[in-house]
Scaffold this motif. Structure first.
Motif, mmCIF file in Angstrom:
data_model
loop_
_atom_site.group_PDB
_atom_site.id
_atom_site.type_symbol
_atom_site.label_atom_id
_atom_site.label_comp_id
_atom_site.label_asym_id
_atom_site.label_seq_id
_atom_site.Cartn_x
_atom_site.Cartn_y
_atom_site.Cartn_z
ATOM 1 N N PHE A 1 6.808 -10.334 12.265
ATOM 2 C CA PHE A 1 8.223 -10.011 12.079
ATOM 3 C C PHE A 1 8.530 -9.777 10.602
ATOM 4 C CE2 PHE A 1 8.028 -12.340 16.030
ATOM 5 C CZ PHE A 1 8.958 -11.709 16.835
ATOM 6 N N GLY A 2 9.461 -8.851 10.340
ATOM 7 C CA GLY A 2 9.895 -8.669 8.959
ATOM 8 C C GLY A 2 10.135 -7.224 8.593
ATOM 9 N N GLU A 3 9.820 -6.904 7.338
ATOM 10 C CA GLU A 3 10.147 -5.587 6.805
ATOM 11 C C GLU A 3 8.931 -4.682 6.644
ATOM 12 O OE1 GLU A 3 8.839 -7.743 3.114
ATOM 13 O OE2 GLU A 3 10.019 -8.291 4.877
ATOM 14 N N ALA A 4 9.181 -3.401 6.847
ATOM 15 C CA ALA A 4 8.289 -2.343 6.386
ATOM 16 C C ALA A 4 9.125 -1.500 5.429
ATOM 17 C CB ALA A 4 7.785 -1.504 7.543
ATOM 18 N N LEU A 5 8.535 -1.078 4.349
ATOM 19 C CA LEU A 5 9.299 -0.342 3.340
ATOM 20 C C LEU A 5 8.408 0.683 2.660
ATOM 21 C CD1 LEU A 5 8.093 -1.674 0.535
ATOM 22 C CD2 LEU A 5 9.764 -3.458 1.002
ATOM 23 N N THR A 6 8.994 1.412 1.734
ATOM 24 C CA THR A 6 8.236 2.343 0.907
ATOM 25 C C THR A 6 8.336 1.892 -0.535
ATOM 26 O OG1 THR A 6 8.722 4.167 2.435
ATOM 27 C CG2 THR A 6 7.923 4.745 0.232
ATOM 28 N N ASP A 7 7.178 1.640 -1.159
ATOM 29 C CA ASP A 7 7.142 1.336 -2.583
ATOM 30 C C ASP A 7 7.193 2.647 -3.357
ATOM 31 O OD1 ASP A 7 6.818 -1.554 -2.657
ATOM 32 O OD2 ASP A 7 4.823 -1.236 -1.828
ATOM 33 N N ILE A 8 8.205 2.791 -4.204
ATOM 34 C CA ILE A 8 8.310 3.959 -5.079
ATOM 35 C C ILE A 8 7.878 3.491 -6.467
ATOM 36 C CG2 ILE A 8 9.775 5.812 -5.913
ATOM 37 C CD1 ILE A 8 9.563 5.740 -2.876
ATOM 38 N N VAL A 9 6.657 3.843 -6.850
ATOM 39 C CA VAL A 9 6.020 3.245 -8.017
ATOM 40 C C VAL A 9 5.918 4.255 -9.157
ATOM 41 C CG1 VAL A 9 3.957 2.071 -8.871
ATOM 42 C CG2 VAL A 9 4.674 1.753 -6.490
ATOM 43 N N GLN A 10 6.360 3.823 -10.350
ATOM 44 C CA GLN A 10 6.217 4.656 -11.541
ATOM 45 C C GLN A 10 4.874 4.345 -12.214
ATOM 46 O OE1 GLN A 10 9.002 6.118 -15.169
ATOM 47 N NE2 GLN A 10 8.945 3.903 -14.906
ATOM 48 N N GLY A 11 4.036 5.356 -12.319
ATOM 49 C CA GLY A 11 2.784 5.200 -13.037
ATOM 50 C C GLY A 11 3.016 5.509 -14.498
ATOM 51 N N ALA A 12 2.700 6.730 -14.904
ATOM 52 C CA ALA A 12 3.085 7.194 -16.233
ATOM 53 C C ALA A 12 4.600 7.411 -16.248
ATOM 54 C CB ALA A 12 2.344 8.477 -16.570
ATOM 55 N N PRO A 13 5.242 7.312 -17.418
ATOM 56 C CA PRO A 13 6.694 7.500 -17.475
ATOM 57 C C PRO A 13 7.139 8.794 -16.812
ATOM 58 C CG PRO A 13 5.884 6.680 -19.571
ATOM 59 C CD PRO A 13 4.675 6.970 -18.733
ATOM 60 N N GLY A 14 8.072 8.645 -15.857
ATOM 61 C CA GLY A 14 8.613 9.806 -15.165
ATOM 62 C C GLY A 14 7.780 10.293 -13.998
ATOM 63 N N GLN A 15 6.647 9.652 -13.738
ATOM 64 C CA GLN A 15 5.791 10.052 -12.624
ATOM 65 C C GLN A 15 5.833 8.980 -11.538
ATOM 66 O OE1 GLN A 15 1.863 11.038 -14.013
ATOM 67 N NE2 GLN A 15 2.603 12.579 -15.452
ATOM 68 N N TRP A 16 6.367 9.346 -10.383
ATOM 69 C CA TRP A 16 6.605 8.388 -9.311
ATOM 70 C C TRP A 16 5.783 8.759 -8.077
ATOM 71 C CZ3 TRP A 16 9.990 4.282 -10.118
ATOM 72 C CH2 TRP A 16 10.756 4.360 -11.292
ATOM 73 N N GLN A 17 5.316 7.728 -7.362
ATOM 74 C CA GLN A 17 4.535 7.950 -6.154
ATOM 75 C C GLN A 17 5.007 6.969 -5.086
ATOM 76 O OE1 GLN A 17 1.879 10.235 -5.573
ATOM 77 N NE2 GLN A 17 2.161 9.515 -3.462
ATOM 78 N N GLY A 18 5.118 7.448 -3.846
ATOM 79 C CA GLY A 18 5.548 6.594 -2.749
ATOM 80 C C GLY A 18 4.376 6.064 -1.944
ATOM 81 N N TYR A 19 4.424 4.761 -1.610
ATOM 82 C CA TYR A 19 3.383 4.122 -0.810
ATOM 83 C C TYR A 19 4.034 3.301 0.297
ATOM 84 C CZ TYR A 19 0.492 5.025 -4.976
ATOM 85 O OH TYR A 19 -0.145 5.604 -6.036
ATOM 86 N N PRO A 20 3.766 3.593 1.565
ATOM 87 C CA PRO A 20 4.280 2.720 2.628
ATOM 88 C C PRO A 20 3.707 1.317 2.473
ATOM 89 C CG PRO A 20 3.515 4.817 3.520
ATOM 90 C CD PRO A 20 3.055 4.764 2.091
ATOM 91 N N GLY A 21 4.551 0.313 2.700
ATOM 92 C CA GLY A 21 4.099 -1.062 2.525
ATOM 93 C C GLY A 21 5.076 -2.052 3.116
ATOM 94 N N GLY A 22 5.141 -3.209 2.495
ATOM 95 C CA GLY A 22 5.900 -4.342 3.027
ATOM 96 C C GLY A 22 4.921 -5.367 3.548
ATOM 97 N N ALA A 23 5.005 -6.603 3.050
ATOM 98 C CA ALA A 23 4.005 -7.620 3.376
ATOM 99 C C ALA A 23 3.816 -7.839 4.879
ATOM 100 C CB ALA A 23 4.353 -8.928 2.667
ATOM 101 N N PRO A 24 4.879 -8.002 5.664
ATOM 102 C CA PRO A 24 4.656 -8.226 7.101
ATOM 103 C C PRO A 24 3.947 -7.045 7.766
ATOM 104 C CG PRO A 24 6.890 -8.846 6.473
ATOM 105 C CD PRO A 24 6.316 -8.107 5.309
ATOM 106 N N TRP A 25 4.376 -5.838 7.432
ATOM 107 C CA TRP A 25 3.759 -4.644 8.004
ATOM 108 C C TRP A 25 2.290 -4.546 7.607
ATOM 109 C CZ3 TRP A 25 2.463 0.346 5.728
ATOM 110 C CH2 TRP A 25 2.212 1.353 6.668
ATOM 111 N N ASN A 26 1.994 -4.880 6.354
ATOM 112 C CA ASN A 26 0.598 -4.882 5.908
ATOM 113 C C ASN A 26 -0.244 -5.848 6.733
ATOM 114 O OD1 ASN A 26 1.215 -3.087 3.826
ATOM 115 N ND2 ASN A 26 1.425 -4.699 2.290
ATOM 116 N N VAL A 27 0.291 -7.032 6.989
ATOM 117 C CA VAL A 27 -0.449 -8.035 7.774
ATOM 118 C C VAL A 27 -0.655 -7.541 9.204
ATOM 119 C CG1 VAL A 27 -0.364 -10.371 8.747
ATOM 120 C CG2 VAL A 27 0.262 -9.988 6.354
#
Length: 301
Positions: free
Chosen positions: A9-35
């Protein structure tokens, strides 16, 4: 189709992560969903019970859930803004959450008979700290506990958790749990000012019968049980990304028990291997049984 043995039970989400300044990448995640994905990839019939958005971000989470073999009847699609974590910096961590799709989860819409079929229910992370979802999930945990099901719990501390969570939700979930996993960082946040030994003693006093899997990153993990303590060193790999490593170790620990491995030391090795396989891949990688066995086989030679 048979109902799953594990419901996460819990959340699934999208991590919107900044690598280099101004460069963003989306990764599906969320701890419960990962488990949940991790358990399914390791051969345990599992479901992720949560609400996700009806847009393209939700579509990707649903696609990966289906690919991992999760029971799709437990995922609720809602017309609401997707839950995202905006990660401006990973080192040091700087992040915040936006969206509310997760908050629309409705326990009354779970498949009929799910609790009878379940052997274990898992709860973790921000879903227990976001209302009204948190109270709904605590109520489900109580219901599952009363039905004699195993409960596993990983606080997975995040910055939106506050003193109310620390003083109310955390001890409530610990008391209900059969299995508790937490990291050294979780322990410092939940018991500020205490030494590691003091904090673990406080935790164990809340539920002396629970298994406690205490993870320490590259320093390995320690299992605390009524029978004693068992240690496992981290299994060294070339680290690509540590995101999701704790979730992979949780999935490995739960899966090993559900698949009939009874020796604690063997289960710890399996759990540690799951974490290391996850670290060897980008994003919150859910290890397969083949990947885990291959790693264990390579270090045994």
């Amino acid at each position: 189709m048979a109902l799953p043995h594990v419901v996460v039970f819990g959340e699934a989400l999208t991590d919107i992560v900044q690598g280099a300044p101004g460069q963003w990448q989306g990764y599906p995640g969320g701890a419960p969903w990962n488990v949940a994905r991790g358990l399914s990839q390791l051969g345990v019939s599992s479901a992720f019970a949560g609400a996700i958005s009806g847009d393209s971000l939700g579509d990707e989470i649903a696609r990966l859930s289906r690919t991992a073999g999760l029971d799709m009847d437990f995922i609720q699609r809602v017309d609401s803004d997707p839950l995202v974590a905006i990660v401006a910096s990973s080192h040091p961590p700087r992040y915040f959450f936006a969206g509310e799709s997760d908050l629309h989860f409705d326990g009354a819409k779970l498949p009929q008979g799910w609790l009878d079929a379940a052997q274990l229910c898992h709860f973790s992370c921000i879903s227990l700290a976001r209302q009204p979802l948190g109270d709904k999930l605590v109520a489900i945990a109580r219901q599952a506990h009363q039905a004699g099901k195993q409960i596993s719990y990983d606080p997975n501390w995040r910055n939106l958790m506050d003193s109310a969570y620390r003083e109310q939700t955390f001890p409530t979930m610990v008391a209900l749990a059969t299995i508790i996993k937490l990291s050294d960082e979780d322990l410092r946040q939940i018991y500020p000012g205490l030494t590691e030994h003091q904090a673990l003693a406080e935790l164990r006093a809340l539920n002396p019968k629970a298994q406690i899997l205490f993870t320490r990153g590259e320093k390995g993990m320690v299992l605390h049980t009524l029978e004693g303590e068992y240690e496992q060193a981290a299994i060294k790999v070339e680290v690509v990304d540590t995101v999701g490593a704790g979730d992979a170790s949780m999935a490995g620990w739960l899966a090993s028990g559900l698949l009939g491995i009874s020796d604690y030391q063997e289960r710890l090795r399996f759990s540690a291997a799951c974490a290391s396989v996850s670290c060897s891949q980008a994003g919150a990688h859910a290890p397969t049984t083949a990947e885990v066995r291959a790693l264990l086989g390579s270090i045994a030679r």
